[in-house]
Design a protein around this motif. Structure first.
Motif, PDB file in Angstrom:
ATOM      1  N   ASP A 215       0.815  -1.217   0.000  1.00 14.19           N
ATOM      2  CA  ASP A 215       0.000   0.000   0.000  1.00 14.19           C
ATOM      3  C   ASP A 215       0.848   1.266   0.000  1.00 14.19           C
ATOM      4  N   ALA A 216       2.073   1.166   0.504  1.00  9.79           N
ATOM      5  CA  ALA A 216       2.935   2.343   0.646  1.00  9.79           C
ATOM      6  C   ALA A 216       3.842   2.580  -0.566  1.00  9.79           C
ATOM      7  N   ARG A 217       3.681   1.801  -1.626  1.00 10.99           N
ATOM      8  CA  ARG A 217       4.538   2.005  -2.800  1.00 10.99           C
ATOM      9  C   ARG A 217       4.334   3.405  -3.373  1.00 10.99           C
ATOM     10  N   PRO A 218       5.408   4.143  -3.626  1.00  9.58           N
ATOM     11  CA  PRO A 218       5.264   5.508  -4.150  1.00  9.58           C
ATOM     12  C   PRO A 218       4.813   5.521  -5.602  1.00  9.58           C
ATOM     13  N   SER A 219       4.153   6.612  -5.983  1.00 10.06           N
ATOM     14  CA  SER A 219       3.701   6.778  -7.359  1.00 10.06           C
ATOM     15  C   SER A 219       4.881   7.108  -8.272  1.00 10.06           C
ATOM     16  N   VAL A 220       4.718   6.767  -9.534  1.00  6.03           N
ATOM     17  CA  VAL A 220       5.756   7.075 -10.519  1.00  6.03           C
ATOM     18  C   VAL A 220       5.098   7.290 -11.879  1.00  6.03           C
ATOM     19  N   THR A 221       5.668   8.190 -12.652  1.00  7.01           N
ATOM     20  CA  THR A 221       5.256   8.399 -14.046  1.00  7.01           C
ATOM     21  C   THR A 221       6.484   8.297 -14.930  1.00  7.01           C
ATOM     22  N   ILE A 222       6.409   7.453 -15.925  1.00 12.30           N
ATOM     23  CA  ILE A 222       7.497   7.297 -16.893  1.00 12.30           C
ATOM     24  C   ILE A 222       7.079   7.970 -18.191  1.00 12.30           C
TER      25      ILE A 222
END
Length: 237
Positions: A215-222
């Motif tokens: 649940d704590a995985r950070p967001s990312v945009t590639i």
């Protein structure tokens, strides 16, 4: 006895079964995988074949291999997947450890950044028979940009047994939008060295399968730059 390339190819599956094994990709082919349907090594590359391709890359207190294990595949044709396509991936299964939690991620920059495109928590691989080839459907995101050098990564934290992380990387191509971005979360690397989150055995931990960490995985945009389209100039005479 003369050891020929034909002999080596015929022996690949046998060698794979002799190694300490659990689960890996079979399709798309894992990097340097020991399967006859995968890209084959050149005459001077046979020592690079990974006969332990199914083994974990690390445990809760030890990192054995990098996330993709190897920096590249053997030369060969990469499978091409369309954005929005549902791919029937095939897993080479030795034992299923009562399932676990899986993540599938894409990288467009040779593994520097990753974005998770699919999860399956708690029961991933739980129904996979021992010593089998098991099919798992994976959807390529509708907005996945085009890429000729994309890596597909599968990660698995098992429910039962040693506290391990399994990983399998396959080199693929994606045909989608020409340039664009894809968003999601970064992968969780649990039970992967002393500094990583620790997920205990589910059956002896009151059902704890690491939900708080996922649940704590950070967001990312590639963001993937648009590729230049070659224009063909036709001269009229």
């Amino acid at each position: 006895m003369k050891f020929t390339i034909a002999t080596a190819i015929a022996a690949l599956s046998t060698f794979a079964l002799l190694s300490d094994a659990h689960i890996s990709f079979r399709y798309p082919c894992p990097r340097r995988g020991p399967y006859s349907e995968c890209p084959q090594p050149k005459d001077n590359e046979w020592q690079l074949v990974d006969y332990d391709v199914q083994s974990p890359i690390g445990t809760y207190n030890n990192i054995q291999d990098p996330i993709c294990k190897h920096p590249s595949s053997f030369d060969g044709v990469r499978p091409v997947f369309q954005a929005g396509q549902v791919v029937q991936t095939k897993m080479d299964v030795d034992v299923n450890h009562l399932g676990g939690s899986c993540q599938w991620a894409l990288s467009y920059d040779n593994g520097s950044t990753w974005v998770v495109i699919q999860d399956q928590f708690q029961n991933c691989m739980a129904n996979a028979p021992s010593s089998s080839t098991y099919t798992v459907n994976l959807k390529i995101p509708d907005d996945a940009p085009t890429g000729n050098n994309v890596i597909l990564n599968w990660l698995w934290n098992n429910n039962e047994g040693n506290r391990e992380l399994y990983s399998s990387c396959a080199d693929i191509k994606i045909q989608g939008t020409n340039g664009g971005s894809i968003s999601g979360v970064k992968p969780l690397y649990a039970n992967y060295g002393a500094g990583s989150p620790y997920i205990p055995e589910k059956a002896v931990s009151g059902g704890n399968w690491g939900k708080q960490f996922f649940d704590a995985r950070p967001s990312v945009t590639i963001t993937v730059p648009a590729q230049k389209v070659k224009r063909q100039i036709v001269e009229m005479y």
